[in-house]
Design a protein around this motif. Sequence first.
Motif, PDB file in Angstrom:
ATOM      1  N   PRO A 160      30.857  41.331  48.437  1.00  0.00           N
ATOM      2  CA  PRO A 160      31.365  40.164  49.162  1.00  0.00           C
ATOM      3  C   PRO A 160      32.889  40.223  49.263  1.00  0.00           C
ATOM      4  O   PRO A 160      33.553  40.953  48.507  1.00  0.00           O
ATOM      5  CB  PRO A 160      30.915  38.990  48.282  1.00  0.00           C
ATOM      6  N   LYS A 161      33.446  39.450  50.192  1.00  0.00           N
ATOM      7  CA  LYS A 161      34.868  39.541  50.523  1.00  0.00           C
ATOM      8  C   LYS A 161      35.783  39.464  49.306  1.00  0.00           C
ATOM      9  O   LYS A 161      36.654  40.317  49.106  1.00  0.00           O
ATOM     10  CB  LYS A 161      35.247  38.447  51.519  1.00  0.00           C
ATOM     11  N   LYS A 162      35.634  38.452  48.460  1.00  0.00           N
ATOM     12  CA  LYS A 162      36.553  38.272  47.345  1.00  0.00           C
ATOM     13  C   LYS A 162      36.418  39.377  46.298  1.00  0.00           C
ATOM     14  O   LYS A 162      37.404  39.823  45.715  1.00  0.00           O
ATOM     15  CB  LYS A 162      36.359  36.897  46.707  1.00  0.00           C
ATOM     16  N   GLU A 163      35.196  39.840  46.057  1.00  0.00           N
ATOM     17  CA  GLU A 163      35.006  40.955  45.131  1.00  0.00           C
ATOM     18  C   GLU A 163      35.674  42.213  45.683  1.00  0.00           C
ATOM     19  O   GLU A 163      36.317  42.973  44.953  1.00  0.00           O
ATOM     20  CB  GLU A 163      33.513  41.201  44.895  1.00  0.00           C
ATOM     21  N   PHE A 164      35.524  42.437  46.997  1.00  0.00           N
ATOM     22  CA  PHE A 164      36.158  43.594  47.621  1.00  0.00           C
ATOM     23  C   PHE A 164      37.677  43.505  47.514  1.00  0.00           C
ATOM     24  O   PHE A 164      38.346  44.483  47.161  1.00  0.00           O
ATOM     25  CB  PHE A 164      35.750  43.710  49.093  1.00  0.00           C
ATOM     26  N   GLU A 165      38.229  42.332  47.848  1.00  0.00           N
ATOM     27  CA  GLU A 165      39.687  42.168  47.807  1.00  0.00           C
ATOM     28  C   GLU A 165      40.234  42.422  46.405  1.00  0.00           C
ATOM     29  O   GLU A 165      41.301  43.022  46.238  1.00  0.00           O
ATOM     30  CB  GLU A 165      40.065  40.751  48.264  1.00  0.00           C
ATOM     31  N   LEU A 166      39.513  41.971  45.395  1.00  0.00           N
ATOM     32  CA  LEU A 166      39.935  42.164  44.008  1.00  0.00           C
ATOM     33  C   LEU A 166      39.939  43.644  43.650  1.00  0.00           C
ATOM     34  O   LEU A 166      40.910  44.158  43.075  1.00  0.00           O
ATOM     35  CB  LEU A 166      38.996  41.380  43.089  1.00  0.00           C
ATOM     36  N   LEU A 167      38.862  44.340  43.983  1.00  0.00           N
ATOM     37  CA  LEU A 167      38.789  45.779  43.718  1.00  0.00           C
ATOM     38  C   LEU A 167      39.872  46.534  44.469  1.00  0.00           C
ATOM     39  O   LEU A 167      40.560  47.405  43.899  1.00  0.00           O
ATOM     40  CB  LEU A 167      37.408  46.309  44.115  1.00  0.00           C
ATOM     41  N   TYR A 168      40.045  46.218  45.738  1.00  0.00           N
ATOM     42  CA  TYR A 168      41.036  46.910  46.565  1.00  0.00           C
ATOM     43  C   TYR A 168      42.444  46.718  46.021  1.00  0.00           C
ATOM     44  O   TYR A 168      43.233  47.669  45.935  1.00  0.00           O
ATOM     45  CB  TYR A 168      40.938  46.385  48.004  1.00  0.00           C
ATOM     46  N   PHE A 169      42.759  45.484  45.629  1.00  0.00           N
ATOM     47  CA  PHE A 169      44.096  45.201  45.109  1.00  0.00           C
ATOM     48  C   PHE A 169      44.375  45.985  43.825  1.00  0.00           C
ATOM     49  O   PHE A 169      45.433  46.604  43.675  1.00  0.00           O
ATOM     50  CB  PHE A 169      44.247  43.698  44.846  1.00  0.00           C
ATOM     51  N   LEU A 170      43.414  45.981  42.901  1.00  0.00           N
ATOM     52  CA  LEU A 170      43.600  46.717  41.648  1.00  0.00           C
ATOM     53  C   LEU A 170      43.696  48.225  41.902  1.00  0.00           C
ATOM     54  O   LEU A 170      44.520  48.919  41.285  1.00  0.00           O
ATOM     55  CB  LEU A 170      42.453  46.421  40.689  1.00  0.00           C
ATOM     56  N   ALA A 171      42.860  48.731  42.823  1.00  0.00           N
ATOM     57  CA  ALA A 171      42.844  50.165  43.101  1.00  0.00           C
ATOM     58  C   ALA A 171      44.125  50.644  43.782  1.00  0.00           C
ATOM     59  O   ALA A 171      44.488  51.815  43.674  1.00  0.00           O
ATOM     60  CB  ALA A 171      41.628  50.506  43.969  1.00  0.00           C
ATOM     61  N   PHE A 178      47.423  43.515  35.553  1.00  0.00           N
ATOM     62  CA  PHE A 178      47.683  42.235  36.211  1.00  0.00           C
ATOM     63  C   PHE A 178      47.038  41.116  35.403  1.00  0.00           C
ATOM     64  O   PHE A 178      45.893  41.222  34.979  1.00  0.00           O
ATOM     65  CB  PHE A 178      47.105  42.222  37.630  1.00  0.00           C
ATOM     66  N   SER A 179      47.786  40.042  35.231  1.00  0.00           N
ATOM     67  CA  SER A 179      47.238  38.871  34.554  1.00  0.00           C
ATOM     68  C   SER A 179      46.275  38.154  35.486  1.00  0.00           C
ATOM     69  O   SER A 179      46.261  38.391  36.699  1.00  0.00           O
ATOM     70  CB  SER A 179      48.355  37.916  34.144  1.00  0.00           C
ATOM     71  N   ARG A 180      45.487  37.253  34.938  1.00  0.00           N
ATOM     72  CA  ARG A 180      44.573  36.469  35.768  1.00  0.00           C
ATOM     73  C   ARG A 180      45.349  35.658  36.800  1.00  0.00           C
ATOM     74  O   ARG A 180      44.922  35.535  37.944  1.00  0.00           O
ATOM     75  CB  ARG A 180      43.723  35.550  34.886  1.00  0.00           C
ATOM     76  N   ASP A 181      46.468  35.076  36.396  1.00  0.00           N
ATOM     77  CA  ASP A 181      47.265  34.278  37.336  1.00  0.00           C
ATOM     78  C   ASP A 181      47.770  35.130  38.489  1.00  0.00           C
ATOM     79  O   ASP A 181      47.774  34.691  39.647  1.00  0.00           O
ATOM     80  CB  ASP A 181      48.456  33.633  36.615  1.00  0.00           C
ATOM     81  N   GLU A 182      48.208  36.354  38.194  1.00  0.00           N
ATOM     82  CA  GLU A 182      48.688  37.241  39.265  1.00  0.00           C
ATOM     83  C   GLU A 182      47.552  37.604  40.223  1.00  0.00           C
ATOM     84  O   GLU A 182      47.757  37.658  41.449  1.00  0.00           O
ATOM     85  CB  GLU A 182      49.285  38.511  38.661  1.00  0.00           C
ATOM     86  N   LEU A 183      46.379  37.835  39.680  1.00  0.00           N
ATOM     87  CA  LEU A 183      45.234  38.156  40.536  1.00  0.00           C
ATOM     88  C   LEU A 183      44.818  36.959  41.378  1.00  0.00           C
ATOM     89  O   LEU A 183      44.499  37.098  42.565  1.00  0.00           O
ATOM     90  CB  LEU A 183      44.064  38.645  39.684  1.00  0.00           C
ATOM     91  N   LEU A 184      44.851  35.772  40.780  1.00  0.00           N
ATOM     92  CA  LEU A 184      44.534  34.562  41.542  1.00  0.00           C
ATOM     93  C   LEU A 184      45.498  34.380  42.707  1.00  0.00           C
ATOM     94  O   LEU A 184      45.089  34.074  43.833  1.00  0.00           O
ATOM     95  CB  LEU A 184      44.589  33.333  40.624  1.00  0.00           C
ATOM     96  N   GLN A 185      46.776  34.578  42.465  1.00  0.00           N
ATOM     97  CA  GLN A 185      47.790  34.382  43.515  1.00  0.00           C
ATOM     98  C   GLN A 185      47.635  35.404  44.629  1.00  0.00           C
ATOM     99  O   GLN A 185      47.778  35.079  45.814  1.00  0.00           O
ATOM    100  CB  GLN A 185      49.185  34.476  42.914  1.00  0.00           C
ATOM    101  N   ASN A 186      47.325  36.653  44.270  1.00  0.00           N
ATOM    102  CA  ASN A 186      47.246  37.714  45.271  1.00  0.00           C
ATOM    103  C   ASN A 186      45.926  37.726  46.034  1.00  0.00           C
ATOM    104  O   ASN A 186      45.895  38.129  47.200  1.00  0.00           O
ATOM    105  CB  ASN A 186      47.463  39.082  44.601  1.00  0.00           C
ATOM    106  N   ILE A 187      44.842  37.276  45.409  1.00  0.00           N
ATOM    107  CA  ILE A 187      43.540  37.320  46.071  1.00  0.00           C
ATOM    108  C   ILE A 187      43.175  35.987  46.713  1.00  0.00           C
ATOM    109  O   ILE A 187      42.676  35.934  47.831  1.00  0.00           O
ATOM    110  CB  ILE A 187      42.433  37.729  45.074  1.00  0.00           C
ATOM    111  N   TRP A 188      43.435  34.890  46.011  1.00  0.00           N
ATOM    112  CA  TRP A 188      43.048  33.570  46.540  1.00  0.00           C
ATOM    113  C   TRP A 188      44.224  32.836  47.193  1.00  0.00           C
ATOM    114  O   TRP A 188      44.024  31.887  47.917  1.00  0.00           O
ATOM    115  CB  TRP A 188      42.454  32.705  45.429  1.00  0.00           C
TER     116      TRP A 188
END
Length: 228
Positions: A160-171, A178-188
């Motif tokens: 799904p879109k958000k799972e893909f965006e999370l994987l893509y960003f980390l990769a 990345f902290s949870r807050d950083e991932l929240l800001q960049n993905i959501w």
Amino acid sequence: MAKQNQKILLVDDEPDILELLKYNLSKEGYEVKTASDGIKGVEIAKGFIPDLIILDIMMPKQDGVETCRQMREVPELANAFVIFLTARSEEYSEVAAFDMGADDYITKPIKPRALVSRINALFRRESKKKKESHKVELGDLIIDRSSYTVISGEEKINLPKKEFELLYFLAQNPGKVFSRDELLQNIWGTDVYVLARTVDVHIRKVREKIGEGYISTVKGVGYKFDMN
């Protein structure tokens, strides 16, 4: 993508809300269809293939979370944006919505102009990401942002879109934590309030689909993409 080509499906059991939102979104240039319950919403979505689905949570026959789950199982709808509208403000409802891959969660009463503004911003961010799209190839994993596809070896994995965006960003940033807050800001995004546990849930789902060897947990800090 011009607004005239962007399609929005509204699913709510309150006729006044459907009429109000359809009027405002149509005036903005979007193609809009409506449904008064979740079962009808799924049926319409399969033929309409909207870019964005706006779902009420509390509906007769079938609630919004279950409706979203069924829509996500349709390959053509897996990457549609989803915004939940609800009169409920309990944390568990919000958690359930974001765990299902929601892009935003808005409590009623609705301010149409504010909602339109958030929708416009959502599509602008997506347009910007597409212009920056490229493939990430790490080991036997290929992550293609332009087509939202993940290939591991010879296997194609649907995310799904958000799972893909999370994987893509980390990769894109292998080895960087990345902290949870950083991932929240960049993905959501910074204009959407999402609970930190949502990141944990999405990481778990990604691991279940691509395997445990790619995303590492750094205890007390966050997550990183790790090829070791």
